[in-house]
Design an enzyme around this catalytic site. Structure first.
Site, PDB file in Angstrom:
ATOM      1  N   PHE A   1      31.682  -1.555 -59.363  1.00  0.00           N
ATOM      2  CA  PHE A   1      30.231  -1.506 -59.512  1.00  0.00           C
ATOM      3  C   PHE A   1      29.639  -0.175 -59.051  1.00  0.00           C
ATOM      4  CE2 PHE A   1      31.438  -5.976 -58.890  1.00  0.00           C
ATOM      5  CZ  PHE A   1      30.925  -6.539 -60.051  1.00  0.00           C
TER       6      PHE A   1
ATOM      7  N   GLU B   1      27.324   6.540 -60.515  1.00  0.00           N
ATOM      8  CA  GLU B   1      27.558   7.974 -60.498  1.00  0.00           C
ATOM      9  C   GLU B   1      26.587   8.609 -59.513  1.00  0.00           C
ATOM     10  OE1 GLU B   1      27.444   9.832 -64.325  1.00  0.00           O
ATOM     11  OE2 GLU B   1      28.660   8.250 -65.188  1.00  0.00           O
TER      12      GLU B   1
ATOM     13  N   LYS C   1      31.056  -8.542 -64.359  1.00  0.00           N
ATOM     14  CA  LYS C   1      30.697  -7.135 -64.549  1.00  0.00           C
ATOM     15  C   LYS C   1      29.674  -6.978 -65.687  1.00  0.00           C
ATOM     16  CE  LYS C   1      30.623  -2.734 -64.516  1.00  0.00           C
ATOM     17  NZ  LYS C   1      31.418  -1.596 -64.211  1.00  0.00           N
TER      18      LYS C   1
ATOM     19  N   CYS D   1      27.557   3.528 -68.610  1.00  0.00           N
ATOM     20  CA  CYS D   1      27.855   2.106 -68.421  1.00  0.00           C
ATOM     21  C   CYS D   1      26.870   1.168 -69.105  1.00  0.00           C
ATOM     22  CB  CYS D   1      27.906   1.777 -66.935  1.00  0.00           C
ATOM     23  SG  CYS D   1      29.366   2.436 -66.142  1.00  0.00           S
TER      24      CYS D   1
HETATM   25  C1  UDX Z   1      25.461   1.699 -63.323  1.00  0.00           C
HETATM   26  C2  UDX Z   1      25.511   0.518 -62.333  1.00  0.00           C
HETATM   27  O1  UDX Z   1      24.488   0.654 -61.338  1.00  0.00           O
HETATM   28  C3  UDX Z   1      26.873   0.407 -61.689  1.00  0.00           C
HETATM   29  O2  UDX Z   1      26.923  -0.749 -60.882  1.00  0.00           O
HETATM   30  C4  UDX Z   1      27.929   0.323 -62.778  1.00  0.00           C
HETATM   31  O3  UDX Z   1      29.211   0.248 -62.240  1.00  0.00           O
HETATM   32  C5  UDX Z   1      27.825   1.518 -63.711  1.00  0.00           C
HETATM   33  O4  UDX Z   1      26.499   1.575 -64.258  1.00  0.00           O
HETATM   34  P1  UDX Z   1      25.100   4.338 -63.234  1.00  0.00           P
HETATM   35  O5  UDX Z   1      25.338   4.348 -64.707  1.00  0.00           O
HETATM   36  O6  UDX Z   1      25.743   5.394 -62.408  1.00  0.00           O
HETATM   37  O7  UDX Z   1      25.579   2.925 -62.610  1.00  0.00           O
HETATM   38  O8  UDX Z   1      23.517   4.431 -63.050  1.00  0.00           O
HETATM   39  P2  UDX Z   1      22.352   3.718 -62.212  1.00  0.00           P
HETATM   40  O9  UDX Z   1      22.025   4.540 -61.034  1.00  0.00           O
HETATM   41  O10 UDX Z   1      22.600   2.284 -62.003  1.00  0.00           O
HETATM   42  O11 UDX Z   1      21.137   3.908 -63.269  1.00  0.00           O
HETATM   43  C6  UDX Z   1      21.267   3.410 -64.598  1.00  0.00           C
HETATM   44  C7  UDX Z   1      20.136   3.874 -65.487  1.00  0.00           C
HETATM   45  O12 UDX Z   1      18.965   3.120 -65.247  1.00  0.00           O
HETATM   46  C8  UDX Z   1      19.726   5.327 -65.342  1.00  0.00           C
HETATM   47  O13 UDX Z   1      19.545   5.840 -66.651  1.00  0.00           O
HETATM   48  C9  UDX Z   1      18.410   5.277 -64.598  1.00  0.00           C
HETATM   49  O14 UDX Z   1      17.560   6.365 -64.927  1.00  0.00           O
HETATM   50  C10 UDX Z   1      17.839   3.965 -65.109  1.00  0.00           C
HETATM   51  N1  UDX Z   1      16.889   3.302 -64.192  1.00  0.00           N
HETATM   52  C11 UDX Z   1      17.342   2.796 -62.994  1.00  0.00           C
HETATM   53  C12 UDX Z   1      15.562   3.133 -64.552  1.00  0.00           C
HETATM   54  O15 UDX Z   1      15.129   3.555 -65.633  1.00  0.00           O
HETATM   55  N2  UDX Z   1      14.731   2.453 -63.701  1.00  0.00           N
HETATM   56  C13 UDX Z   1      15.157   1.934 -62.524  1.00  0.00           C
HETATM   57  O16 UDX Z   1      14.343   1.319 -61.828  1.00  0.00           O
HETATM   58  C14 UDX Z   1      16.500   2.129 -62.153  1.00  0.00           C
END
Ligand code: UDX
Length: 432
Positions: A153, A156, A205, A261
């Site tokens: 989980f 990045e 997941k 992801c």
């Molecule tokens: C995600 C999951 O959090 C992680 O558990 C999984 O294993 C892989 O995918 P990640 O892709 O690194 O991780 O990004 P994350 O920080 O979770 O953000 C995901 C996306 O959502 C980003 O594009 C972010 O800009 C967007 N986001 C996040 C929003 O638009 N609003 C929010 O409130 C939070």
């Protein structure tokens, strides 16, 4: 101390290998990309991830972490073999399993002692059974093995922190004893460990990522309604988040979710559901809302400028989120393509993602800082909420621009302040 092999030296694999070596295990990282392995042997990492370089350096120096491209070297001594290879989206949204299958065959050919194979890649429900079948069919020695699903989980940009501070470890297996042995590897983490069956672990997941994407699309839909009715989505999200049943995380309205992801996993779950004859209408809406967020931001720029043909648009931020150079499925790519398709001229700046962006974008003028982007621009679009965009010298920015127009796709500025400075300012879900 256990002997461990990790196959796939991407985000998940490299972080897993380094952290498990740091716990005192003997770990060998395997990747078929020989160039990547050559770099890793010299301490050069294929990704930027805070804290990772030090751990790789420390554990390599101590002789507990090494790298190879050779299955014959990595597999025979391993008691635990992690599969952490890529599972990209195939043509219809289904996960492409060719890397997982190749890894399973590699394991089968070189298995010489009883081992536990642990799947960390996000794989479609049933893929753990597939890995077990490939190994059973192709193994050269009749040694015992078990397959355990252990979804990862980590995010990045905080992958090491997330690996070391997980909310939970999920293990799925047919053989409970095998799952318990894997649980031992995670004993130093002192977090809840849940043991379930293979398919349920795989589903946890997909369901978790899809739920988080749903939360973001939900608040983005609320943002759209707020705009029409004169409410402020940021305050709405704060008010909602104080309800413990809802929670404050993942309620930031903006340009929506991207990355390696969420898009891939929501698509894959929608595909699996459809193939099984289900009607995953919520997942479809979640994806559609996310697409629309990007279109709507372009529409705002068009409305403010009265057309896009020949206009110079400055893009602030290209990475899919701050603190990464990753542009996979980044909103910036869609926004730029949409603007270009209507004849706009694009300038852009990102603190670390310009190199990656230059590989996939055409006709974009990359700049050395936000002020160079602003020079002569008809509008600026804030696409990624990097810290360095949060306190720009706004008067200087305004004076450099041809027209003082800003569309803030991440709500980092205050509408009243921007108006007072003479900007034509639009953001997401707040009265401007
Ligand atoms: C995600 C999951 O959090 C992680 O558990 C999984 O294993 C892989 O995918 P990640 O892709 O690194 O991780 O990004 P994350 O920080 O979770 O953000 C995901 C996306 O959502 C980003 O594009 C972010 O800009 C967007 N986001 C996040 C929003 O638009 N609003 C929010 O409130 C939070």
């Amino acid at each position: 101390m256990a002997t461990i092999c990790v196959i796939g030296m991407g985000y998940v694999g490299l972080v897993t290998a380094a952290c498990l070596a740091d716990f005192g295990n003997e770990v060998i990282g395997l990747d078929i990309d020989t160039e990547k392995i050559a770099h890793l042997r010299q301490g050069v990492l294929p990704i930027y991830e805070p804290g990772l370089e030090e751990i790789v350096e420390r554990t390599s120096r101590a002789g507990r972490l090494s790298f190879t491209s050779d299955y014959a070297e990595a597999i025979p001594p391993a008691e635990f073999i992690f599969i952490a290879v890529d599972t990209p989206s195939g043509a219809n949204g289904q996960a492409d399993l060719s890397s997982v299958q190749r890894a399973a065959r590699g394991i089968a050919e070189h298995l010489r002692r009883p081992a536990i194979i642990i799947n960390k890649s996000t794989v479609p429900i049933g893929a753990g059974d597939m890995v077990a079948q490939i190994i059973a069919e192709h193994r050269r020695c009749p040694v015992a093995f078990a397959v355990v699903s252990n979804p990862e989980f980590l995010r990045e940009g905080s992958a090491v922190y997330d690996f070391l501070n997980p909310d939970r470890i999920v293990l799925g297996a047919t053989d409970r004893q095998a799952a318990e042995r894997v649980a031992q590897l995670y004993a130093p983490l002192k977090c809840p460990i849940m043991i379930t069956d293979l398919r349920t672990a795989e589903m946890i997941k997909y369901a978790s990522n899809s739920f988080l994407a749903t939360k973001i699309s939900f608040i983005n839909e609320i943002a759209q309604i707020c705009e029409k009715l004169g409410a402020d989505v940021r305050e709405v999200a704060r008010g909602m988040g104080l309800d413990r049943r809802i929670g404050p995380a993942f309620l930031e309205a903006g340009l929506g979710w991207g990355g390696s992801c969420f898009p891939k996993d929501v698509r894959a779950l929608e595909y699996m559901a459809t193939v099984q004859g289900c009607h995953p209408q919520l997942l479809r809406a979640v994806m559609e809302i996310n697409r629309d967020q990007r279109i709507r931001v372009v529409q705002k720029v068009r409305d403010l400028l009265g057309g896009l043909q020949g206009r110079v648009i400055g893009i602030l931020g290209l990475a899919f989120k701050p603190n990464t150079d990753d542009i996979r499925e980044a909103p910036s790519l869609d926004v730029i393509n949409l603007l270009q398709s209507e004849g706009a001229i694009i300038k852009a700046y990102d603190p670390v993602a310009m190199g990656n962006a230059a590989k996939v974008l055409r006709d974009v003028q990359f700049c050395s800082d936000p002020y160079e982007v602003a020079r002569g621009a008809d509008a600026l679009v804030i696409v990624t909420e990097w810290n360095e965009f949060k306190q720009l010298a706004l008067e200087r920015l305004r004076d450099l621009m041809r027209r003082p127009v800003i569309v803030d796709g991440r709500n980092i500025y205050e509408p009243a302040q921007m108006r007072a400075l003479g900007f034509l300012y639009q953001c997401i879900g707040r009265p401007c």
